[in-house]
Design an enzyme around this catalytic site. Structure first.
Site, PDB file in Angstrom:
ATOM      1  N   GLY A  46       0.841  -1.194   0.000  1.00  0.00           N
ATOM      2  CA  GLY A  46       0.000   0.000   0.000  1.00  0.00           C
ATOM      3  C   GLY A  46       0.871   1.236   0.000  1.00  0.00           C
ATOM      4  O   GLY A  46       2.060   1.165   0.345  1.00  0.00           O
ATOM      5  N   GLN A  51       2.630   9.852   2.101  1.00  0.00           N
ATOM      6  CA  GLN A  51       3.985   9.304   2.164  1.00  0.00           C
ATOM      7  C   GLN A  51       4.891   9.830   1.064  1.00  0.00           C
ATOM      8  O   GLN A  51       6.110   9.741   1.177  1.00  0.00           O
ATOM      9  CB  GLN A  51       3.945   7.774   2.082  1.00  0.00           C
ATOM     10  CG  GLN A  51       3.312   7.133   3.312  1.00  0.00           C
ATOM     11  CD  GLN A  51       3.234   5.631   3.153  1.00  0.00           C
ATOM     12  OE1 GLN A  51       2.294   5.119   2.543  1.00  0.00           O
ATOM     13  NE2 GLN A  51       4.206   4.917   3.669  1.00  0.00           N
ATOM     14  N   CYS A  91       5.859  -0.449   7.606  1.00  0.00           N
ATOM     15  CA  CYS A  91       5.500   0.751   6.843  1.00  0.00           C
ATOM     16  C   CYS A  91       6.698   1.196   6.034  1.00  0.00           C
ATOM     17  O   CYS A  91       7.822   1.207   6.544  1.00  0.00           O
ATOM     18  CB  CYS A  91       5.075   1.863   7.798  1.00  0.00           C
ATOM     19  SG  CYS A  91       4.585   3.377   6.964  1.00  0.00           S
ATOM     20  N   LEU A  92       6.465   1.578   4.800  1.00  0.00           N
ATOM     21  CA  LEU A  92       7.557   2.044   3.936  1.00  0.00           C
ATOM     22  C   LEU A  92       8.178   3.331   4.478  1.00  0.00           C
ATOM     23  O   LEU A  92       9.315   3.647   4.139  1.00  0.00           O
ATOM     24  CB  LEU A  92       7.053   2.252   2.507  1.00  0.00           C
ATOM     25  CG  LEU A  92       6.595   0.970   1.792  1.00  0.00           C
ATOM     26  CD1 LEU A  92       5.959   1.302   0.448  1.00  0.00           C
ATOM     27  CD2 LEU A  92       7.752  -0.001   1.614  1.00  0.00           C
ATOM     28  N   HIS A 133      -4.528   1.154   7.796  1.00  0.00           N
ATOM     29  CA  HIS A 133      -3.167   1.713   7.870  1.00  0.00           C
ATOM     30  C   HIS A 133      -3.038   2.918   6.921  1.00  0.00           C
ATOM     31  O   HIS A 133      -2.492   3.954   7.293  1.00  0.00           O
ATOM     32  CB  HIS A 133      -2.178   0.591   7.513  1.00  0.00           C
ATOM     33  CG  HIS A 133      -0.742   0.970   7.434  1.00  0.00           C
ATOM     34  ND1 HIS A 133       0.225   0.457   8.282  1.00  0.00           N
ATOM     35  CD2 HIS A 133      -0.071   1.793   6.581  1.00  0.00           C
ATOM     36  CE1 HIS A 133       1.407   0.967   7.963  1.00  0.00           C
ATOM     37  NE2 HIS A 133       1.263   1.782   6.919  1.00  0.00           N
ATOM     38  N   GLU A 134      -3.579   2.781   5.707  1.00  0.00           N
ATOM     39  CA  GLU A 134      -3.467   3.869   4.719  1.00  0.00           C
ATOM     40  C   GLU A 134      -4.352   5.064   5.092  1.00  0.00           C
ATOM     41  O   GLU A 134      -3.933   6.217   4.936  1.00  0.00           O
ATOM     42  CB  GLU A 134      -3.834   3.376   3.320  1.00  0.00           C
ATOM     43  CG  GLU A 134      -3.014   2.203   2.779  1.00  0.00           C
ATOM     44  CD  GLU A 134      -1.520   2.352   2.933  1.00  0.00           C
ATOM     45  OE1 GLU A 134      -1.020   3.492   3.012  1.00  0.00           O
ATOM     46  OE2 GLU A 134      -0.840   1.320   3.001  1.00  0.00           O
ATOM     47  N   HIS A 137      -2.614   7.161   7.523  1.00  0.00           N
ATOM     48  CA  HIS A 137      -1.636   8.067   6.899  1.00  0.00           C
ATOM     49  C   HIS A 137      -2.316   9.353   6.437  1.00  0.00           C
ATOM     50  O   HIS A 137      -1.794  10.449   6.632  1.00  0.00           O
ATOM     51  CB  HIS A 137      -0.986   7.416   5.675  1.00  0.00           C
ATOM     52  CG  HIS A 137       0.185   6.531   5.986  1.00  0.00           C
ATOM     53  ND1 HIS A 137       1.292   6.961   6.681  1.00  0.00           N
ATOM     54  CD2 HIS A 137       0.435   5.238   5.661  1.00  0.00           C
ATOM     55  CE1 HIS A 137       2.176   5.975   6.769  1.00  0.00           C
ATOM     56  NE2 HIS A 137       1.680   4.904   6.158  1.00  0.00           N
TER      57      HIS A 137
HETATM   58  O1  GNR Z   1       4.057  -2.636   2.580  1.00  0.00           O
HETATM   59  C1  GNR Z   1       3.390  -2.534   3.610  1.00  0.00           C
HETATM   60  N1  GNR Z   1       3.137  -3.632   4.351  1.00  0.00           N
HETATM   61  C2  GNR Z   1       2.262  -3.657   5.419  1.00  0.00           C
HETATM   62  C3  GNR Z   1       2.289  -4.763   6.259  1.00  0.00           C
HETATM   63  C4  GNR Z   1       1.430  -4.860   7.321  1.00  0.00           C
HETATM   64  C5  GNR Z   1       0.514  -3.856   7.542  1.00  0.00           C
HETATM   65  C6  GNR Z   1       0.477  -2.729   6.724  1.00  0.00           C
HETATM   66  C7  GNR Z   1       1.336  -2.642   5.658  1.00  0.00           C
HETATM   67  S1  GNR Z   1       1.275  -1.271   4.615  1.00  0.00           S
HETATM   68  C8  GNR Z   1       2.925  -1.208   4.057  1.00  0.00           C
HETATM   69  C9  GNR Z   1       3.100  -0.126   3.005  1.00  0.00           C
HETATM   70  C10 GNR Z   1       2.891   1.217   3.643  1.00  0.00           C
HETATM   71  O2  GNR Z   1       3.671   1.765   4.362  1.00  0.00           O
HETATM   72  N2  GNR Z   1       1.739   1.780   3.422  1.00  0.00           N
HETATM   73  O3  GNR Z   1       1.432   2.942   3.999  1.00  0.00           O
HETATM   74 NI    NI Z   2       2.589   2.999   5.845  1.00  0.00          NI
END
Ligand code: GNR
Ligand code: NI
Length: 167
Positions: A46, A51, A91-92, A133-134, A137
């Site tokens: 995601g 980001q 998270c990236l 999660h997104e 953000h």
């Molecule tokens: O790549 C991602 N893996 C992930 C693993 C577990 C829960 C959420 C994520 S999202 C993350 C990519 C990211 O940072 N999205 O905002």
């Molecule tokens: Ni993230």
């Protein structure tokens, strides 16, 4: 197409609140394509516009094993949340940190697709985690902010130390 730079925690721009996309245009679609390319290259499941320092309510996700089921969510709204489940997240914007977070097990979300068409999706499992999660953000929240202050302090110290070692 272009690979975009992903903001790294702790960066105060990750706390900006995203604004509504007023009109889905070719520019929006160009951003979506670049975000998808950036997400796949990372690789990640995601990526929220926040980001890549674009403060618009928009994210892309692909939780398929084959990495060919891109989903686009513009102006996402959570209609319903159900249950509770703990799972490990990464998270990236917080590379190399993996921690358990408790979230709703199911989520119903309404959004616009890349053509500006509304859709409603009921998600569970990993996709439900990813959507929450997104959307966090877009509201200026990074997953580590679900953890205790002590854990957050340790994570910030670790990332700063790592940053110093690279420089
Ligand atoms: O790549 C991602 N893996 C992930 C693993 C577990 C829960 C959420 C994520 S999202 C993350 C990519 C990211 O940072 N999205 O905002
Ligand atoms: Ni993230």
């Amino acid at each position: 197409m272009a690979i975009l730079k992903i903001l790294q925690y702790p960066d105060e721009r990750l706390h900006k609140i995203a604004k509504k996309v007023e009109q889905v245009t070719d520019d929006t679609r160009r951003l979506i394509r670049d975000m998808a390319e950036t997400m796949y290259a990372a690789p990640g499941v995601g990526l929220a516009a926040t980001q890549v320092d674009v403060h618009l309510q928009l994210f892309v996700a692909d939780v398929s094993e084959t990495h060919n089921q891109l989903r686009v969510f513009i102006n996402p709204e959570i209609l319903a949340l159900g249950g509770e489940e703990e799972s490990e997240e990464g998270c990236l914007s917080v590379p190399g940190i993996y921690e358990k977070v408790t979230r709703a097990e199911k989520v119903t979300v309404r959004a616009l697709d890349e053509n500006g068409q509304p859709f409603t999706l009921e998600a569970e499992g990993f996709l439900a985690v990813c959507i929450q999660h997104e959307i966090d953000h877009l509201r200026g929240k990074v997953f580590v902010e679900h953890l205790s202050q002590l854990k957050q302090m340790r994570i910030r110290a670790k990332l700063k130390k790592r940053m110093r070692e690279i420089l």
